[in-house]
Design a protein around this motif. Structure first.
Motif, short mmCIF file in Angstrom:
data_model
loop_
_atom_site.label_atom_id
_atom_site.label_comp_id
_atom_site.label_asym_id
_atom_site.label_seq_id
_atom_site.Cartn_x
_atom_site.Cartn_y
_atom_site.Cartn_z
N UNK A 31 0.83 -1.21 0.00
CA UNK A 31 0.00 0.00 0.00
C UNK A 31 0.86 1.26 0.00
N UNK A 32 0.45 2.22 -0.81
CA UNK A 32 1.10 3.53 -0.90
C UNK A 32 0.10 4.55 -0.38
N UNK A 33 0.49 5.26 0.68
CA UNK A 33 -0.44 6.15 1.37
C UNK A 33 -0.16 7.61 1.04
N UNK A 34 -1.22 8.33 0.61
CA UNK A 34 -1.08 9.76 0.36
C UNK A 34 -2.11 10.56 1.14
N UNK A 35 -1.73 11.77 1.50
CA UNK A 35 -2.54 12.72 2.23
C UNK A 35 -1.61 13.89 2.53
N UNK A 36 -2.12 14.92 3.17
CA UNK A 36 -1.25 16.08 3.40
C UNK A 36 -0.38 15.92 4.64
N UNK A 37 -0.88 15.28 5.70
CA UNK A 37 -0.15 15.21 6.98
C UNK A 37 0.77 13.99 7.02
N UNK A 38 2.07 14.26 6.83
CA UNK A 38 3.05 13.16 6.75
C UNK A 38 3.06 12.31 8.02
N UNK A 39 2.91 12.96 9.19
CA UNK A 39 3.01 12.20 10.44
C UNK A 39 1.85 11.21 10.59
N UNK A 40 0.68 11.58 10.09
CA UNK A 40 -0.47 10.66 10.12
C UNK A 40 -0.20 9.45 9.22
N UNK A 41 0.33 9.74 8.04
CA UNK A 41 0.63 8.66 7.08
C UNK A 41 1.68 7.72 7.65
N UNK A 42 2.71 8.32 8.30
CA UNK A 42 3.78 7.50 8.88
C UNK A 42 3.23 6.58 9.97
N UNK A 43 2.31 7.10 10.77
CA UNK A 43 1.75 6.29 11.86
C UNK A 43 0.97 5.10 11.29
N UNK A 44 0.21 5.34 10.23
CA UNK A 44 -0.55 4.24 9.61
C UNK A 44 0.42 3.22 8.98
N UNK A 45 1.44 3.73 8.30
CA UNK A 45 2.42 2.84 7.65
C UNK A 45 3.17 2.01 8.70
N UNK A 46 3.52 2.63 9.83
CA UNK A 46 4.22 1.90 10.90
C UNK A 46 3.35 0.75 11.41
N UNK A 47 2.06 1.03 11.59
CA UNK A 47 1.14 0.00 12.07
C UNK A 47 1.04 -1.17 11.10
N UNK A 48 1.00 -0.84 9.81
CA UNK A 48 0.91 -1.89 8.79
C UNK A 48 2.18 -2.74 8.78
#
Ligand SMILES: NC(=O)c1ccc[n+]([C@@H]2O[C@H](COP(=O)([O-])OP(=O)(O)OC[C@H]3O[C@@H](n4cnc5c(N)ncnc54)[C@H](OP(=O)(O)O)[C@@H]3O)[C@@H](O)[C@H]2O)c1
Length: 240
Positions: A31-48
């Motif tokens: 999965x490749x995650x996009x949105x404006x808030x990098x820290x939110x994306x990083x948190x989701x990616x870390x969980x995955x």
């Protein structure tokens, strides 16, 4: 050896986008995650990743066509393919009636909910044609039937997504591309903070969860390549 399947998700840092990413990753998608808030994306990616999945973060504003095309180029450069899109980025505003909306807010909502869906789809299509890819457009109950409280701009933009999805299916079927107009009712996410009256805990408790939508999105993504799910309406039993 199984072939990598690559999914690009907008609005991937929270709510339904994040839950869709987690569900797809559990099912084997990169999965490749996009949105404006990098820290939110990083948190989701870390969980995955902690769950054993594969996730990448590409922060961007979906209303910026150059940023979207640059991210598409990065996906193709790094993975060589794109198999799916989940378009979950969305916007509403508390002032949403003809007597209190501003045209600036109207424009931002249409830019995010409608034009950006076209921008990301347009950028992704050449790659999706290569793979016979699948597109999940996260629309709304208000995109399926008229909802008086949803807002002038929100209702218009989400209703138009039904048309956008149908034209995609009608014109791109020859390339194996399939799209779903997914219309959720109330879901307990941060999005509810944009309502004129923000629902309390008791109201949220009877709504769908982001995970309900994640499971639904994974079902659409994992359907066999000859199956097209044109439209899906999903609501909590309590939906009015
Ligand atoms: N919650 C509901 O009851 C409900 C019901 C039906 C449909 N929907 C739709 O479901 C979708 C997902 O919403 P949600 O409920 O999961 O709420 P959410 O958690 O607030 O998700 C919205 C996401 O959109 C992203 N986003 C907004 N503007 C963006 C922009 N210009 N560029 C990139 N990303 C942007 C936000 O990330 P950043 O702020 O970090 O950019 C956020 O991650 C939306 O399209 C919404 O209209 C919601």
């Amino acid at each position: 050896m199984t072939t990598e399947r690559v999914l690009w998700i907008t609005g991937g840092g929270s709510g339904m986008g994040a839950a869709s990413a987690a569900a797809a990753a559990r099912s084997g998608w990169t999965v490749v995650l996009s949105g404006r808030r990098a820290e939110q994306l990083d948190a989701v990616a870390d969980g995955i990743r902690a769950d054993g999945g594969t996730a990448q973060v590409l922060p961007l504003d979906v209303t910026d066509p150059d940023a979207v095309r640059a991210a598409r180029d990065t996906v193709i450069a790094e993975h060589g393919r794109l198999d799916g899109l989940v378009l979950a980025a969305g916007l509403n505003a508390p002032a949403r009636r003809w007597d209190d909306q501003t045209m600036g807010s109207f424009q931002s909502i249409v830019d995010t909910n409608l034009t950006a869906v076209a921008i990301v789809t347009d950028a992704a299509l050449p790659a999706l044609r290569e793979t016979g890819g699948v597109v999940v457009v996260i629309s709304s109950y208000a995109g399926w039937s008229f909802q008086p409280g949803a807002g002038v701009a929100y209702s218009a933009s989400k209703t138009a997504l039904g048309s956008l999805t149908r034209s995609l299916n009608q014109q791109e079927a020859q390339h194996g591309v399939r799209a779903t107009h997914l219309c959720p009712g109330d879901v307990a996410t941060d999005f509810l903070a944009q309502r004129p009256q923000v629902p309390d805990e008791a109201a949220r408790a009877v709504m769908l969860t982001p995970e309900d939508i994640g499971r639904t999105v994974a079902f659409v993504l994992d359907a066999p390549a000859h199956v097209r799910i044109d439209e899906l309406v999903i609501s909590p039993v309590s939906q009015r």
